[in-house]
Design a protein around this motif. Structure first.
Motif, PDB file in Angstrom:
ATOM      1  N   GLU A 243       0.890  -1.193   0.081  1.00  0.00           N
ATOM      2  CA  GLU A 243      -0.072  -0.067  -0.039  1.00  0.00           C
ATOM      3  C   GLU A 243       0.753   1.212   0.042  1.00  0.00           C
ATOM      4  N   ALA A 244       2.049   1.156   0.882  1.00  0.00           N
ATOM      5  CA  ALA A 244       2.883   2.370   0.907  1.00  0.00           C
ATOM      6  C   ALA A 244       3.752   2.580  -0.716  1.00  0.00           C
ATOM      7  N   ASP A 245       3.927   1.386  -1.191  1.00  0.00           N
ATOM      8  CA  ASP A 245       4.777   1.443  -2.195  1.00  0.00           C
ATOM      9  C   ASP A 245       3.779   1.983  -3.701  1.00  0.00           C
ATOM     10  N   ARG A 246       2.661   1.641  -3.196  1.00  0.00           N
ATOM     11  CA  ARG A 246       1.373   1.781  -4.296  1.00  0.00           C
ATOM     12  C   ARG A 246       1.520   0.861  -5.426  1.00  0.00           C
ATOM     13  N   LEU A 247       1.956  -0.287  -5.102  1.00  0.00           N
ATOM     14  CA  LEU A 247       2.201  -1.525  -6.104  1.00  0.00           C
ATOM     15  C   LEU A 247       2.206  -2.833  -5.248  1.00  0.00           C
ATOM     16  N   ILE A 248       1.400  -3.831  -5.547  1.00  0.00           N
ATOM     17  CA  ILE A 248       1.513  -5.225  -5.225  1.00  0.00           C
ATOM     18  C   ILE A 248       2.616  -6.004  -5.848  1.00  0.00           C
ATOM     19  N   ASP A 249       3.507  -6.544  -5.253  1.00  0.00           N
ATOM     20  CA  ASP A 249       4.483  -7.212  -5.945  1.00  0.00           C
ATOM     21  C   ASP A 249       4.054  -8.413  -6.827  1.00  0.00           C
ATOM     22  N   ARG A 250       4.710  -8.618  -8.002  1.00  0.00           N
ATOM     23  CA  ARG A 250       4.124  -9.759  -8.871  1.00  0.00           C
ATOM     24  C   ARG A 250       4.251 -11.193  -8.315  1.00  0.00           C
ATOM     25  N   SER A 251       5.133 -11.250  -7.275  1.00  0.00           N
ATOM     26  CA  SER A 251       5.229 -12.673  -6.233  1.00  0.00           C
ATOM     27  C   SER A 251       3.844 -13.050  -5.997  1.00  0.00           C
ATOM     28  N   ALA A 252       2.855 -11.910  -5.555  1.00  0.00           N
ATOM     29  CA  ALA A 252       1.664 -12.097  -4.987  1.00  0.00           C
ATOM     30  C   ALA A 252       0.709 -12.998  -6.056  1.00  0.00           C
ATOM     31  N   TRP A 253       1.086 -12.553  -7.392  1.00  0.00           N
ATOM     32  CA  TRP A 253       0.313 -13.150  -8.480  1.00  0.00           C
ATOM     33  C   TRP A 253       0.563 -14.891  -8.646  1.00  0.00           C
ATOM     34  N   LEU A 254       1.912 -14.923  -8.542  1.00  0.00           N
ATOM     35  CA  LEU A 254       2.454 -16.311  -8.524  1.00  0.00           C
ATOM     36  C   LEU A 254       2.192 -17.019  -7.650  1.00  0.00           C
ATOM     37  N   ALA A 255       2.134 -16.737  -6.311  1.00  0.00           N
ATOM     38  CA  ALA A 255       1.565 -17.489  -5.090  1.00  0.00           C
ATOM     39  C   ALA A 255       0.191 -17.608  -5.191  1.00  0.00           C
ATOM     40  N   ALA A 256      -0.597 -16.662  -5.866  1.00  0.00           N
ATOM     41  CA  ALA A 256      -2.097 -17.009  -5.933  1.00  0.00           C
ATOM     42  C   ALA A 256      -2.286 -17.981  -6.957  1.00  0.00           C
ATOM     43  N   GLY A 257      -1.218 -18.122  -8.053  1.00  0.00           N
ATOM     44  CA  GLY A 257      -1.510 -19.053  -9.090  1.00  0.00           C
ATOM     45  C   GLY A 257      -1.338 -20.552  -8.506  1.00  0.00           C
ATOM     46  N   LYS A 258      -0.268 -20.627  -7.707  1.00  0.00           N
ATOM     47  CA  LYS A 258       0.158 -21.864  -6.814  1.00  0.00           C
ATOM     48  C   LYS A 258      -0.948 -22.397  -5.952  1.00  0.00           C
TER      49      LYS A 258
END
Length: 385
Positions: A33-48
């Motif tokens: 939230e502070a960086d104003r960007l979710i790390d792409r690692s969250a998407w990979l974890a969501a896929g797994k």
């Protein structure tokens, strides 16, 4: 009130979603939230974990699950943890972008893009809104001109959800300036294509970590095979997918309202004022009673709409009713919950504060409340035409 809506499989999936959010998302969310960007690692974890892309057909690497109640479970758990920026990105991917590829894509297109969407490696976006065209999509000026076996795209888009991270963007283009509503088509532009660039990462009131951007297309050349669906039927394709998009917003809205109510109920019986819990004050009890009643009535209606969507029976008009009502209810409930929290409700360390800023967009995107009412009103007037 017991809901006979979710079944054992949905509740088992809920445990998977909760564990995923607890392990992969909540420890990092404040930083994102502070960086104003979710790390792409969250998407990979969501896929797994099977949290994203579950509707991708099995032959393209997904689970082929089309029961929207599983997406409803994700919405409820996102709301419970106040990780709404992630929820906005996931709902764009699974409820809006993915159906276009599944329903309109050729076998070659599906083979190229769906496996990555099932694993979280490929993030999608849809580019409709322009600086001069929001709710009025017929004001779209971005053009695509056929040149041999390529399309040449020029134009600008704004307010594009996942615009920074997007690897594939479905661009709504004017392909025939003289054909009116039949002059629009959907064309896919991939990351790295020459002439395709990102403008500003937009600074929003809420949903801070959800990347929203301007997109620029300057003589962007893509293969003719990147046309999604039928040339000239872009508007029709959009209309076909809008019921799911609008129901998605309604589902997230009622889930958020329920979460806000739950936090506030608990707070009301922990917080003491005048020598007793504020939940023992008549005004507080009346407020809680009114909110719970409105939430339960709306939940029942949204549940029916989801089952109608599963059955292929949800109309654009019914989706519009659900969208405007649930999103306006969310806004109203969250505001009342902030008031009951008092000064603490205005602190971002409390989930209700984040829910307050995140809720405001709900009555705007996916079609404003006013547009929803116009769609419903036209349907009523058509009875007398």
């Amino acid at each position: 009130m017991h809901r006979k809506y979710f079944e054992e499989d949905h509740e088992a999936y809920r445990e998977t979603v909760r564990e995923f959010l607890s392990r992969e998302i909540e420890p990092h969310y404040e930083r994102w939230e502070a960086d104003r960007l979710i790390d792409r690692s969250a998407w990979l974890a969501a896929g797994k974990s099977g949290i994203v892309g579950i509707a991708v057909p099995e032959e393209f690497g997904g689970s082929g699950v089309t029961d929207y109640r599983f997406r409803h479970v994700v919405a409820e758990e996102i709301a419970r943890t106040a990780t709404t920026s992630l929820g906005a990105g996931l709902s764009l991917q699974d409820d809006i972008v993915l159906p276009y590829f599944v329903n309109l894509g050729t076998v070659e297109q599906k083979q190229r893009w769906l496996p990555g969407m099932a694993t979280g490696e490929l993030i999608g976006a849809i580019a409709m809104t322009e600086p001069g065209a929001g709710s009025d999509l017929q004001g779209i000026r971005t053009s695509a001109v056929r040149d041999g076996d390529e399309w040449v795209i020029n134009g600008q888009k704004t307010f594009i959800t996942s615009g920074i991270h997007a690897d594939v963007v479905i661009v709504v283009c004017r392909t025939d300036a003289d054909a009116g509503s039949r002059g629009y088509s959907l064309i896919v532009v991939e990351r790295g294509t020459p002439g395709f660039s990102r403008g500003r990462k937009l600074h929003k009131v809420g949903l801070a970590a959800q990347d929203t951007a301007e997109l620029v297309f300057e003589d962007v050349r893509v293969p003719a095979g990147n046309l999604l669906g039928t040339e000239g039927r872009g508007f029709i394709h959009l209309m076909e997918n809008l019921p799911t998009e609008r129901l998605s917003i309604a589902v997230h809205a009622i889930a958020a309202a329920r979460a806000a109510y739950t936090w506030t109920k608990d707070y009301a019986f922990e917080r003491r004022a005048f020598g007793r819990p504020i939940g023992d004050l008549q005004n507080t009890r009346f407020e809680l009673a009114e909110m719970l009643t409105e939430i339960e009535v709306t939940e029942s209606h949204i549940d029916r709409c989801v089952l109608a969507l599963n059955a292929g029976e949800l109309t654009a008009v019914d989706a519009s009713k659900a969208k405007w009502w649930a999103s306006e209810l969310q806004k109203r409930v969250v505001d009342r919950c902030v008031q009951l929290h008092g000064g603490y409700g205005y602190m971002m360390e409390y989930p209700i504060g984040r829910a307050y800023v995140d809720s405001r967009i709900q009555t705007i995107y996916g079609g404003t409340t006013e547009i929803m009412k116009e769609i419903i009103g036209r349907d009523i007037a058509a009875e007398f035409a």
